[in-house]
Scaffold this motif. Sequence first.
Motif, PDB file in Angstrom:
ATOM      1  N   LYS A  17       0.817  -1.214   0.000  1.00 25.48           N
ATOM      2  CA  LYS A  17       0.000   0.000   0.000  1.00 25.48           C
ATOM      3  C   LYS A  17       0.850   1.264   0.000  1.00 25.48           C
ATOM      4  O   LYS A  17       0.363   2.327   0.292  1.00 25.48           O
ATOM      5  CB  LYS A  17      -0.937   0.011   1.216  1.00 25.48           C
ATOM      6  N   GLY A  18       2.130   1.174  -0.275  1.00 25.71           N
ATOM      7  CA  GLY A  18       2.995   2.341  -0.320  1.00 25.71           C
ATOM      8  C   GLY A  18       4.082   2.255   0.725  1.00 25.71           C
ATOM      9  O   GLY A  18       4.231   1.274   1.435  1.00 25.71           O
ATOM     10  N   VAL A  19       4.833   3.305   0.835  1.00 25.40           N
ATOM     11  CA  VAL A  19       5.944   3.366   1.767  1.00 25.40           C
ATOM     12  C   VAL A  19       5.424   3.797   3.132  1.00 25.40           C
ATOM     13  O   VAL A  19       4.597   4.697   3.232  1.00 25.40           O
ATOM     14  CB  VAL A  19       6.996   4.367   1.250  1.00 25.40           C
ATOM     15  N   ALA A  20       5.910   3.167   4.159  1.00 25.61           N
ATOM     16  CA  ALA A  20       5.528   3.564   5.513  1.00 25.61           C
ATOM     17  C   ALA A  20       6.083   4.954   5.802  1.00 25.61           C
ATOM     18  O   ALA A  20       7.221   5.271   5.461  1.00 25.61           O
ATOM     19  CB  ALA A  20       6.063   2.556   6.518  1.00 25.61           C
ATOM     20  N   LEU A  21       5.270   5.801   6.416  1.00 24.79           N
ATOM     21  CA  LEU A  21       5.677   7.184   6.649  1.00 24.79           C
ATOM     22  C   LEU A  21       6.802   7.307   7.661  1.00 24.79           C
ATOM     23  O   LEU A  21       7.522   8.293   7.661  1.00 24.79           O
ATOM     24  CB  LEU A  21       4.470   8.000   7.122  1.00 24.79           C
ATOM     25  N   ASP A  22       6.969   6.311   8.516  1.00 25.77           N
ATOM     26  CA  ASP A  22       8.026   6.387   9.522  1.00 25.77           C
ATOM     27  C   ASP A  22       9.308   5.701   9.080  1.00 25.77           C
ATOM     28  O   ASP A  22      10.234   5.571   9.859  1.00 25.77           O
ATOM     29  CB  ASP A  22       7.539   5.790  10.847  1.00 25.77           C
ATOM     30  N   SER A  23       9.402   5.274   7.821  1.00 25.09           N
ATOM     31  CA  SER A  23      10.610   4.610   7.344  1.00 25.09           C
ATOM     32  C   SER A  23      11.675   5.643   6.976  1.00 25.09           C
ATOM     33  O   SER A  23      11.379   6.785   6.659  1.00 25.09           O
ATOM     34  CB  SER A  23      10.300   3.735   6.123  1.00 25.09           C
ATOM     35  N   GLU A  24      12.917   5.230   7.039  1.00 26.21           N
ATOM     36  CA  GLU A  24      14.039   6.094   6.705  1.00 26.21           C
ATOM     37  C   GLU A  24      14.190   6.164   5.187  1.00 26.21           C
ATOM     38  O   GLU A  24      13.856   5.218   4.482  1.00 26.21           O
ATOM     39  CB  GLU A  24      15.324   5.539   7.325  1.00 26.21           C
ATOM     40  N   PRO A  25      14.710   7.277   4.646  1.00 25.16           N
ATOM     41  CA  PRO A  25      14.933   7.357   3.206  1.00 25.16           C
ATOM     42  C   PRO A  25      15.974   6.338   2.766  1.00 25.16           C
ATOM     43  O   PRO A  25      16.894   6.000   3.514  1.00 25.16           O
ATOM     44  CB  PRO A  25      15.435   8.777   2.980  1.00 25.16           C
ATOM     45  N   THR A  26      15.828   5.868   1.547  1.00 22.21           N
ATOM     46  CA  THR A  26      16.748   4.855   1.028  1.00 22.21           C
ATOM     47  C   THR A  26      17.766   5.449   0.079  1.00 22.21           C
ATOM     48  O   THR A  26      18.485   4.728  -0.602  1.00 22.21           O
ATOM     49  CB  THR A  26      15.962   3.759   0.301  1.00 22.21           C
ATOM     50  N   PHE A  27      17.852   6.770   0.001  1.00 24.91           N
ATOM     51  CA  PHE A  27      18.786   7.420  -0.888  1.00 24.91           C
ATOM     52  C   PHE A  27      19.441   8.590  -0.153  1.00 24.91           C
ATOM     53  O   PHE A  27      18.936   9.072   0.847  1.00 24.91           O
ATOM     54  CB  PHE A  27      18.079   7.929  -2.149  1.00 24.91           C
ATOM     55  N   ALA A  28      20.563   9.035  -0.675  1.00 27.20           N
ATOM     56  CA  ALA A  28      21.286  10.151  -0.057  1.00 27.20           C
ATOM     57  C   ALA A  28      20.515  11.455  -0.284  1.00 27.20           C
ATOM     58  O   ALA A  28      19.957  11.662  -1.355  1.00 27.20           O
ATOM     59  CB  ALA A  28      22.673  10.264  -0.660  1.00 27.20           C
ATOM     60  N   PRO A  29      20.472  12.360   0.701  1.00 30.16           N
ATOM     61  CA  PRO A  29      19.732  13.608   0.533  1.00 30.16           C
ATOM     62  C   PRO A  29      20.310  14.524  -0.545  1.00 30.16           C
ATOM     63  O   PRO A  29      19.629  15.392  -1.048  1.00 30.16           O
ATOM     64  CB  PRO A  29      19.808  14.285   1.897  1.00 30.16           C
ATOM     65  N   THR A  30      21.573  14.318  -0.923  1.00 32.02           N
ATOM     66  CA  THR A  30      22.184  15.144  -1.964  1.00 32.02           C
ATOM     67  C   THR A  30      22.148  14.472  -3.328  1.00 32.02           C
ATOM     68  O   THR A  30      22.731  14.986  -4.276  1.00 32.02           O
ATOM     69  CB  THR A  30      23.642  15.463  -1.595  1.00 32.02           C
ATOM     70  N   PHE A  31      21.447  13.355  -3.451  1.00 31.53           N
ATOM     71  CA  PHE A  31      21.365  12.639  -4.725  1.00 31.53           C
ATOM     72  C   PHE A  31      20.735  13.542  -5.783  1.00 31.53           C
ATOM     73  O   PHE A  31      19.673  14.102  -5.592  1.00 31.53           O
ATOM     74  CB  PHE A  31      20.533  11.366  -4.563  1.00 31.53           C
ATOM     75  N   GLY A  32      21.412  13.703  -6.904  1.00 31.12           N
ATOM     76  CA  GLY A  32      20.910  14.537  -7.983  1.00 31.12           C
ATOM     77  C   GLY A  32      21.369  15.985  -7.926  1.00 31.12           C
ATOM     78  O   GLY A  32      21.074  16.763  -8.818  1.00 31.12           O
ATOM     79  N   PHE A  33      22.098  16.363  -6.879  1.00 31.97           N
ATOM     80  CA  PHE A  33      22.592  17.721  -6.736  1.00 31.97           C
ATOM     81  C   PHE A  33      24.107  17.707  -6.832  1.00 31.97           C
ATOM     82  O   PHE A  33      24.761  16.784  -6.373  1.00 31.97           O
ATOM     83  CB  PHE A  33      22.190  18.314  -5.382  1.00 31.97           C
ATOM     84  N   LYS A  34      24.658  18.751  -7.409  1.00 31.20           N
ATOM     85  CA  LYS A  34      26.109  18.888  -7.480  1.00 31.20           C
ATOM     86  C   LYS A  34      26.559  19.651  -6.244  1.00 31.20           C
ATOM     87  O   LYS A  34      26.143  20.779  -6.026  1.00 31.20           O
ATOM     88  CB  LYS A  34      26.512  19.635  -8.741  1.00 31.20           C
ATOM     89  N   GLY A  35      27.394  19.057  -5.453  1.00 29.47           N
ATOM     90  CA  GLY A  35      27.865  19.711  -4.236  1.00 29.47           C
ATOM     91  C   GLY A  35      26.795  19.691  -3.160  1.00 29.47           C
ATOM     92  O   GLY A  35      26.004  18.758  -3.049  1.00 29.47           O
TER      93      GLY A  35
END
Length: 96
Positions: A17-35
């Motif tokens: 039914k989707g991702v649990a709202l209390d789960s941790e992100p599975t990707f880096a917060p800077t993914f897709g950004f330079k620097g």
Amino acid sequence: MVMHVPPLIKDENPGNKGVALDSEPTFAPTFGFKGERKERVMVATKEEMDAARIPERHRNFCAHKLIDLMKCKVENKNLLYWHYCGHAKHDYQQCL
């Protein structure tokens, strides 16, 4: 009589039914950004938003662009505002 309308997109995993709202992100917060990622800050103050009568649902990081768009509409007396305020509308939509 109730008609059954089949879904347009087939659910490949009906138990998920989707991702649990209390789960941790599975990707880096800077993914897709330079620097480093630039932190967003509020440009419009609460007083400015109150004066412009911005509704609560539009009080976000783009409120200053919405205020500019509303000013443009007032300055052009709502006549052909879509022509004269196209740049302000574009800026606001790009901010969202």
